[in-house]
Every structure is written in C-alpha cells, then in structure tokens.
Design an enzyme around this catalytic site. Sequence first.
Site, PDB file in Angstrom:
ATOM      1  N   LYS A 191       0.881  -1.170   0.000  1.00  0.00           N
ATOM      2  CA  LYS A 191       0.000   0.000   0.000  1.00  0.00           C
ATOM      3  C   LYS A 191       0.921   1.224   0.000  1.00  0.00           C
ATOM      4  O   LYS A 191       1.275   1.765   1.045  1.00  0.00           O
ATOM      5  CB  LYS A 191      -0.924  -0.010   1.225  1.00  0.00           C
ATOM      6  CG  LYS A 191      -2.034   1.029   1.156  1.00  0.00           C
ATOM      7  CD  LYS A 191      -3.045   0.811   2.259  1.00  0.00           C
ATOM      8  CE  LYS A 191      -4.077   1.909   2.341  1.00  0.00           C
ATOM      9  NZ  LYS A 191      -5.037   1.932   1.241  1.00  0.00           N
TER      10      LYS A 191
HETATM   11  N1  PPE Z   1      -7.820  -1.539  -2.949  1.00  0.00           N
HETATM   12  C1  PPE Z   1      -7.302  -0.294  -2.919  1.00  0.00           C
HETATM   13  C2  PPE Z   1      -6.607   0.218  -4.120  1.00  0.00           C
HETATM   14  C3  PPE Z   1      -7.424   0.463  -1.761  1.00  0.00           C
HETATM   15  O1  PPE Z   1      -6.906   1.687  -1.724  1.00  0.00           O
HETATM   16  C4  PPE Z   1      -8.110  -0.065  -0.644  1.00  0.00           C
HETATM   17  C5  PPE Z   1      -8.277   0.746   0.606  1.00  0.00           C
HETATM   18  C6  PPE Z   1      -8.640  -1.362  -0.725  1.00  0.00           C
HETATM   19  C7  PPE Z   1      -8.467  -2.072  -1.902  1.00  0.00           C
HETATM   20  C8  PPE Z   1      -9.316  -2.018   0.433  1.00  0.00           C
HETATM   21  O2  PPE Z   1      -8.392  -2.340   1.436  1.00  0.00           O
HETATM   22  P1  PPE Z   1      -8.780  -2.416   2.975  1.00  0.00           P
HETATM   23  O3  PPE Z   1      -9.031  -1.019   3.423  1.00  0.00           O
HETATM   24  O4  PPE Z   1      -7.605  -3.012   3.636  1.00  0.00           O
HETATM   25  O5  PPE Z   1      -9.997  -3.252   3.089  1.00  0.00           O
HETATM   26  N2  PPE Z   1      -8.409   2.132   0.391  1.00  0.00           N
HETATM   27  C9  PPE Z   1      -8.175   3.032   1.506  1.00  0.00           C
HETATM   28  C10 PPE Z   1      -7.946   4.421   0.997  1.00  0.00           C
HETATM   29  C11 PPE Z   1      -9.050   5.386   0.959  1.00  0.00           C
HETATM   30  C12 PPE Z   1      -8.590   6.778   0.550  1.00  0.00           C
HETATM   31  O6  PPE Z   1      -9.215   7.353  -0.337  1.00  0.00           O
HETATM   32  O7  PPE Z   1      -7.615   7.295   1.125  1.00  0.00           O
HETATM   33  C13 PPE Z   1      -9.230   2.859   2.573  1.00  0.00           C
HETATM   34  O8  PPE Z   1     -10.308   2.339   2.303  1.00  0.00           O
HETATM   35  O9  PPE Z   1      -8.959   3.231   3.720  1.00  0.00           O
END
Ligand code: PPE
Length: 315
Positions: free
Chosen positions: A159
């Site tokens: 990330k």
């Molecule tokens: N894919 C991506 C590309 C992504 O950024 C997130 C989280 C996810 C999947 C889901 O991952 P998880 O949160 O571990 O379930 N995106 C974060 C960023 C939001 C933002 O705009 O800043 C979030 O949901 O916190």
Amino acid sequence: MLKPTEKIWHNGRFIPWDDARIHVLSHTVSYASAVFEGIRCYHTPSGPAAFRLREHVRRMVDSAKIYRMDTFPFTIDELCDAMIELVRVNKLDSCYLRPIALRGYGEMGVLGIHNPMEVYIACWEWGKYLGEEALAHGVDVCISSWKRIAPNTLPALAKAASNYMNSQLIRMEAHINGYAEGIALDEAGYVSEGSGENIFVIRDGRIHTPPLGASVLPGITRDTVIRLAQDLGIPLVETIIPREMLYIADEVFFTGTAAEVTPIRSVDRIQVSSGKRGPVTERLQREFFAIINGAKPDRHGWLTRVHAGQPAVVV
Ligand code: PPE
C-alpha cells in the site's frame, strides 16, 4: 474539508496538528516514496475500538519491507500502541487513522536509501466514503479506461503512495463521467479492483473475488468478508473474473476500510440484477456492521478497545 484534531504522532512523540510538516524537497514529494495505511476506529458500547489494527500495521510493515525501507524504525506493537494512544489523546469516539511512513529530507536523487524515515500517524473523523446513501442503495460505477498497475511494475501488494496516482486516474475519470467510482482491469484484461476498494461478484449464490495475482491490494476488509462468508456458509472462490461477468451478476459489491461494504447497482450503466442491494450483500453487511458496532460478539478478536489499557500520557 478535513477537521483537524489536536495531535499527530511523529516518530514516537505527539506534536500539534499544525506542526506535522515536511520540507518540499523531502524524498517522498518527488518520488512518492511513502507507504501508508487506513484504519477505522468504531464507536462501540465499550468505547472506541480499532478494527483489525494489527493486520493493518502488519501490512504497513510489509509494504515498507517491499520498498527496502530497512530503516523502518518501529515494531508492530509500538505502532499499534501509538495508534491507540493517539485516539485517546485526541479524545475521539470514532475516527479514521492514517499512519504514513515516508523517506524524508536529505539527499536528492532517486535512490533514497540514505534519507531518514519519518513516521507519522494522524486521525480524524471520516464519514461515509461513497456517500450516506451508498450503503443502502448502492453506487453506479464504470470500467476505467485505465488499467491497474501491471505485475512487476509497481507492487500491488504494497500500500504505497505511488499506486495512488493510478488510483487517481481511475477515480478522476469516473467522477468526470458522473460515476461514483471506477473499476480497473488488470494487465490481462480481467477485473482487478476499484480505485480504493476490492470487489466481489455474486452469481447463483456463489461469491467470486479476484485473486491477489490480479494486481489487487490484499484488503483487510476483503479478508474480513471472506471469513464472514465462511462463517455464514456462503460459497466463495478467489478466481479471475472477466469484465462481462459484472454485467450479468446477481450482485456486485465493494469492500474497503473507507467504503466498508458498499453495493454496486450498475456497471457502465448496465443495471446489476434489479438495481437494488442484493440479499447476500445485505447479509454480509449486516454481519460486518454487527461486529464492528459491538452488537454481536467479536468472535474473531478483530477489535482493539481504546480505553482498555492505562490512561495515555502526552509526551
Ligand atoms: N484496494 C485499494 C486500491 C485500496 O486503496 C483499498 C483501501 C482497498 C483495496 C481495500 O483495502 P482495505 O481497506 O484493507 O480493506 N483504500 C483506503 C484508501 C481510501 C482513501 O481514499 O484514502 C481505505 O479504504 O482506507
């Protein structure tokens, strides 16, 4: 607009919100050399509780390892404690936590390994990511003309800030064309994920989600939904998904820390089934929200209570 809180944590110390500044020539500004996380802390009957804190912090440490941030100075335990303490210090009942580890000020040039690592943690109150209505009624999305980062270009399992330039292209295009979000395909043309969410597709009672090899972030909410589906006895497979499967699905939904579990009601203006939140999505949502709000027992040990330990001492 972002509503400031009192303190931000920086390399082991609490500093005033406005003092959390970096030099414009910090390595991360030119070269996007930062890894970060997003964690929600929910209001529960026993006070605020962080959701899957350790798993998020572990992913951040993994992201740092992938980018050879060998000088990454804090352990998983130290970072978990810092986050809990920050919520206490800022006296918040629920919030979103954003730890960021970045290569700071020092040398210029791409290499970066001699620049100091700076770790910050901020938190603030953050509402519904895709709008209040989205959780009940779903969102309209499109397939992006931008692909997700290809294997062996930028590592999707990390990330990292750099990945979000790709996300921005996807999100801006969707926004400008009147959609709530865009879904990117992977290098091979199969469904990958949204700009900030993982995706799940349901057909004939079976849940499908792209495998980690489809350039997806290993989402903590993705993992949560996989486990909840197991608990509820709903069959689920991790498999490559052709684009057109979205058009003929019975249900489609997004998962993410910010987006939580959000139904998708149309893709490229093709209605998903009846265009309403489907029964499997609703069951999973209900289970998810019952656990995070403390209405059901935390049977997987996913919540870390903020007020369970000693009172915080501000440094
Ligand atoms: N894919 C991506 C590309 C992504 O950024 C997130 C989280 C996810 C999947 C889901 O991952 P998880 O949160 O571990 O379930 N995106 C974060 C960023 C939001 C933002 O705009 O800043 C979030 O949901 O916190």
